[in-house]
Design a protein around this motif. Structure first.
Motif: not given
Length: 511
Positions: A345-351
């Motif tokens: 989820q964090l990766l999705h938000l960051a990218t």
């Protein structure tokens, strides 16, 4: 020889020799306990002194007489120092040179200016009787280690009895000296025979008591260690029970023990897991990694794919440490599904762009650089396209930002549907989007983008005043041998500008 054979000195020597052997065995088997080493050294020193004195009796050598008496007293002093060491007290080392030196001075005086032999015996006995009194005091006064109290009293009273017998010998010697009694044959003297009849037996009993005291401490320490081990095992069992991770003990790759949490993690009863190979708890592809981790046992966490009893898998964190010097391993397994989901989820938000779901600018540039390097290495074609929605500001002004946001979302969705699996699509800013098309020639890229442009023309977007249609202008650039991303963007931007100048709603190829 016959005189020696029937002399009590031979019996005393044999008793002391047996005691020295026993003290040596006690020291060897009770290492590293402090004290028995002094008792062994003192007993052998005492025997050496007796042998030297026996040499004096056979030869009449004054030197052997001096050395024999001094060495015997030194041996007694060393042996008694062991009591202090055993009790953890600072030994009075000065007693060894003091007692041996005093006796040597008296002996030398005797040979320079002869005195009554009974006085000599009295002086020797006075020094020998005073030595045990210090050890008696610490044995009877010591309050630590209550479990040793009874055996300390036994040894202390026995040494006190030995000291009293020796001092009585000194008193008798003084009495005979004052009465001018002198025995030509000292073996006929009461003061000479008294220690052999009463002193040496008490001395041997004291040595037996010291051995009992050592064994008692060893037993106490063993019981204490057993209690500590039991408490440690109990704590370990409770820790295993309350830990929020699966804990198991493994030997030779098989499960020896496991905590209740492991049952929850793997949906299997503990009884079913015991004796099974640890490898059955991980996916088949993870077995080589697991074998390596068992061999290293470095305690560091590693991500691994675990497998439940029903065949379902879940992401897990595995740490393996050596339990002791044996081949047993302590294994900790945690379900990190929640952590992995949060990382995704964090990766999705960051990218990802939050409005359109496309890649954001930073993520696109990072991945685009990698694709550019790959294209240069493999000399493969690659195209980049900038897409700009026509008259988007007018849509916002006329229909509102909500409609404008819906236009951006639906356009992004359409682009992602048209994109191939290897293509990179991102929102580059405002109403501007970008495509990176790996392994794609300029003609193929132009065809794909034309198809996208035509699909957008057929898309109707709901608005308060009725459905609206939008169009897109596209600038397309093809990578050259040494192009970097910045240069490629500039070329595509120039092509996009030309598409707008030529009437918009078109794909323009960089010249």
């Amino acid at each position: 020889m016959e005189t020696l054979y029937f002399s009590p000195m031979l019996l005393g020597l044999n008793l002391m020799l047996a005691s020295a052997v026993a003290c040596t065995a006690l020291w060897y088997f009770s290492r590293p306990y402090r004290g028995p080493g002094f008792w062994m050294a003192g007993a052998w020193t005492l025997i050496l002194g007796i042998l030297l004195f026996m040499g004096f009796m056979a030869s009449g050598s004054p030197l052997l007489n001096v050395l024999g008496n001094a060495t015997q007293l030194a041996g007694e002093a060393i042996l008694l120092l062991g009591v202090f060491r055993f009790l953890g007290l600072r030994p009075p080392y000065w007693t060894v040179p003091a007692s041996a030196g005093a006796m040597a001075v008296v002996n030398c005086w005797y040979w320079i200016s002869p005195i009554n032999t009974e006085l000599m015996v009295a002086l020797y006995a006075a020094i020998g009787g005073a030595l045990p009194l210090q050890a008696c005091h610490v044995l009877l006064a010591e309050r630590r280690e209550p479990a040793l109290r009874s055996v300390r009293l036994f040894v202390g009273i026995t040494l006190l009895g030995y000291a009293l017998v020796t001092l009585l010998r000194a008193a008798i010697g003084v009495h005979d000296w004052l009465q001018q009694v002198e025995h030509q044959d000292v073996t006929r003297s009461v003061s000479y025979l008294l220690p052999y009849n009463f002193g040496i037996p008490l001395w041997v009993i004291a040595l037996v008591g010291l051995a009992l005291m050592t064994m008692r401490r060893i037993l106490q320490d063993s019981q204490r260690h057993a209690r500590e081990a039991e408490a440690s095992a109990h704590r370990f069992e409770r820790l295993m029970g309350v830990a929020n991770a699966g804990m198991l003990v493994v030997e030779d790759g098989r499960i020896l023990d496991a905590n209740p949490m492991l049952e929850q993690l793997f949906a299997q009863r503990r009884e079913e897991l015991l004796g099974q190979p640890l490898s059955q708890l991980v996916g088949e592809a993870e077995v080589p990694l697991l074998a390596n981790l068992l061999r290293q046992a470095d305690g560091r966490p590693h991500d691994i794919e675990a497998r439940r009893g029903d065949g379902g898998g879940f992401p897990a964190e595995l740490a393996i440490a050596s339990l002791d010097e044996s081949q047993q391993r302590l294994v900790e397994i945690r379900d990190v599904s929640h952590r992995k989901a949060l990382e995704r989820q964090l990766l999705h938000l960051a990218t990802t762009d939050p409005l359109t779901g496309a890649l954001n600018r930073r993520a696109f540039e990072e991945r685009a650089e990698q694709e550019l390097q790959r294209a240069r290495r493999q000399s493969s074609p690659l195209c980049l396209a900038l897409l700009d929605l026509d008259h988007f500001k007018q849509i916002n002004d006329r229909h509102g930002h909500q409609v404008g946001d819906d236009v951006l979302r639906q356009f992004s969705r359409l682009c992602q549907q048209q994109a191939r699996r290897t293509d990179l699509f991102a929102r580059y800013g405002g109403e501007e989007f970008i495509f990176l098309l790996p392994d794609t020639s300029a003609d193929s890229a132009h065809h794909l983008l034309e198809r996208l442009r035509m699909a957008l023309q057929g898309l109707e977007i709901a608005a308060p005043g009725g459905p609206i249609r939008v169009s897109v202008s596209i600038g397309l650039a093809s990578v050259s041998a040494n192009d970097d991303l910045h240069h490629l963007l500039g070329v595509a931007d120039a092509a996009l500008y030309r598409a707008k100048q030529l009437g918009r709603n078109r794909v323009e190829m960089a010249s």
